[in-house]
Design a protein around this motif. Sequence first.
Motif, PDB file in Angstrom:
ATOM      1  N   LEU A   4      24.521  23.691 -13.948  1.00 45.78           N
ATOM      2  CA  LEU A   4      25.137  24.051 -14.919  1.00 45.78           C
ATOM      3  C   LEU A   4      24.521  24.419 -16.243  1.00 45.78           C
ATOM      4  CD1 LEU A   4      28.762  22.345 -14.924  1.00 45.78           C
ATOM      5  CD2 LEU A   4      28.044  24.344 -13.617  1.00 45.78           C
ATOM      6  N   MET A   5      24.289  25.645 -16.536  1.00 42.25           N
ATOM      7  CA  MET A   5      23.265  26.208 -17.675  1.00 42.25           C
ATOM      8  C   MET A   5      24.109  26.816 -18.835  1.00 42.25           C
ATOM      9  SD  MET A   5      20.178  27.778 -15.341  1.00 42.25           S
ATOM     10  CE  MET A   5      19.446  26.747 -14.187  1.00 42.25           C
ATOM     11  N   MET A   6      23.678  26.169 -20.105  1.00 39.84           N
ATOM     12  CA  MET A   6      24.423  26.914 -21.306  1.00 39.84           C
ATOM     13  C   MET A   6      23.339  27.020 -22.460  1.00 39.84           C
ATOM     14  SD  MET A   6      27.579  25.559 -23.507  1.00 39.84           S
ATOM     15  CE  MET A   6      26.520  24.411 -24.258  1.00 39.84           C
ATOM     16  N   SER A   7      23.512  28.232 -23.059  1.00 44.21           N
ATOM     17  CA  SER A   7      22.861  28.377 -24.478  1.00 44.21           C
ATOM     18  C   SER A   7      23.761  27.846 -25.405  1.00 44.21           C
ATOM     19  CB  SER A   7      22.217  29.604 -24.502  1.00 44.21           C
ATOM     20  OG  SER A   7      21.303  29.997 -25.686  1.00 44.21           O
ATOM     21  N   LEU A  17      32.713  28.303 -19.998  1.00 44.36           N
ATOM     22  CA  LEU A  17      32.286  26.991 -19.040  1.00 44.36           C
ATOM     23  C   LEU A  17      32.943  27.114 -17.668  1.00 44.36           C
ATOM     24  CD1 LEU A  17      33.043  24.575 -22.055  1.00 44.36           C
ATOM     25  CD2 LEU A  17      31.269  25.965 -21.641  1.00 44.36           C
ATOM     26  N   LEU A  18      31.983  26.218 -16.816  1.00 42.56           N
ATOM     27  CA  LEU A  18      32.472  26.146 -15.454  1.00 42.56           C
ATOM     28  C   LEU A  18      32.863  24.772 -15.151  1.00 42.56           C
ATOM     29  CD1 LEU A  18      29.835  28.154 -13.851  1.00 42.56           C
ATOM     30  CD2 LEU A  18      32.115  28.965 -14.352  1.00 42.56           C
ATOM     31  N   ASP A  19      33.008  23.689 -16.238  1.00 41.98           N
ATOM     32  CA  ASP A  19      33.508  22.327 -15.951  1.00 41.98           C
ATOM     33  C   ASP A  19      33.923  21.976 -17.419  1.00 41.98           C
ATOM     34  OD1 ASP A  19      33.901  19.662 -15.093  1.00 41.98           O
ATOM     35  OD2 ASP A  19      31.962  19.900 -14.005  1.00 41.98           O
ATOM     36  N   GLU A  20      34.287  20.736 -17.724  1.00 40.48           N
ATOM     37  CA  GLU A  20      35.009  20.093 -18.803  1.00 40.48           C
ATOM     38  C   GLU A  20      34.047  20.132 -19.810  1.00 40.48           C
ATOM     39  OE1 GLU A  20      38.019  19.204 -19.277  1.00 40.48           O
ATOM     40  OE2 GLU A  20      38.602  19.313 -17.024  1.00 40.48           O
ATOM     41  N   PRO A  21      34.454  20.387 -21.124  1.00 41.43           N
ATOM     42  CA  PRO A  21      33.315  20.419 -22.194  1.00 41.43           C
ATOM     43  C   PRO A  21      32.378  19.381 -22.403  1.00 41.43           C
ATOM     44  CG  PRO A  21      35.614  21.128 -22.972  1.00 41.43           C
ATOM     45  CD  PRO A  21      35.731  20.673 -21.434  1.00 41.43           C
TER      46      PRO A  21
END
Length: 306
Positions: A123-126, A259-263
Amino acid sequence: MLPDPNSLSGPLDPAPEAGWTDAPPRMGFFTDTSVCIGCKACEVACKEWNDVPGSGLDLLGMSYDNTGALTANSWRHVAFVEQPRPAGRPPGRTAEPEFLGMPGAQPPGRAGGAEGRSDFRWLMMSDVCKHCTHAACLDVCPTGSLFRTEFGTVVVQEDICNGCGYCISACPYGVIDQRKGDGRAWKCTLCYDRIGAGKTPACAQACPTESIQYGPLDELRERAAARVATLHERGVPEARLYGHDPDDGVGGDGAFFLLLDEPEVYGLPPDPVVTTRDLPKMWKRAGLAALAMAAAAVAAFVGGSS
């Protein structure tokens, strides 16, 4: 100005609230993590445009994440979260190419056709400053270094910052940081100089997959809701929005995420609240207590003299 506890719910346009007249539409970021490929172009563009110092090469032992967190020298942080494949997703799949938004792309875990590695996903997030509607950092700054712009964003004026650090402890997201050898606070400005000239922030301009989207916040929220609905239809029920709700603990964020999951998986607080929300009540109680003590002292003095 400290927040009114009665105003911490419902939509609020922070620029007029801060005294801006004829303010333009509130601008912000919508970061769609489902199409982030972890290229870090946003990190590089941010550093180049804002002349943010480099942090050196440090893999931190965390996959390909070489920045680790938002800091005074990393105003954008691309997180790499490696986790087991979600239950119920067929073997050999972490995410579908159309789900990633890039037809024909190989999702993480399938690169090079390595089916034996398909039991996990990245899971990637900027991540970036949230530019909160109710910003506690503004409430505690004693010098006025932090201010609300006409676009509803929050900016630090480094030439006024005295390095007290109050804003650092006030931020519910842990975004603001002091630079070593400098002492002053630094964070994302949402490229205030660029958007004031009608340009797109450097990170969004550089993003090759449009994971980072910039524009009027109301339009971004509509676009984000439609994207979540599309993902749900494609069998991705875990897709959710974070920071978009004007009734949350900070009045909604000027930079919000899909998002693709819990924070917590991304290192985000599940229920952020403006940390100064109780200060007016506390000051009121302190004032009443002081008055009561003064009255008691006066009564004791009068009683003793008589």
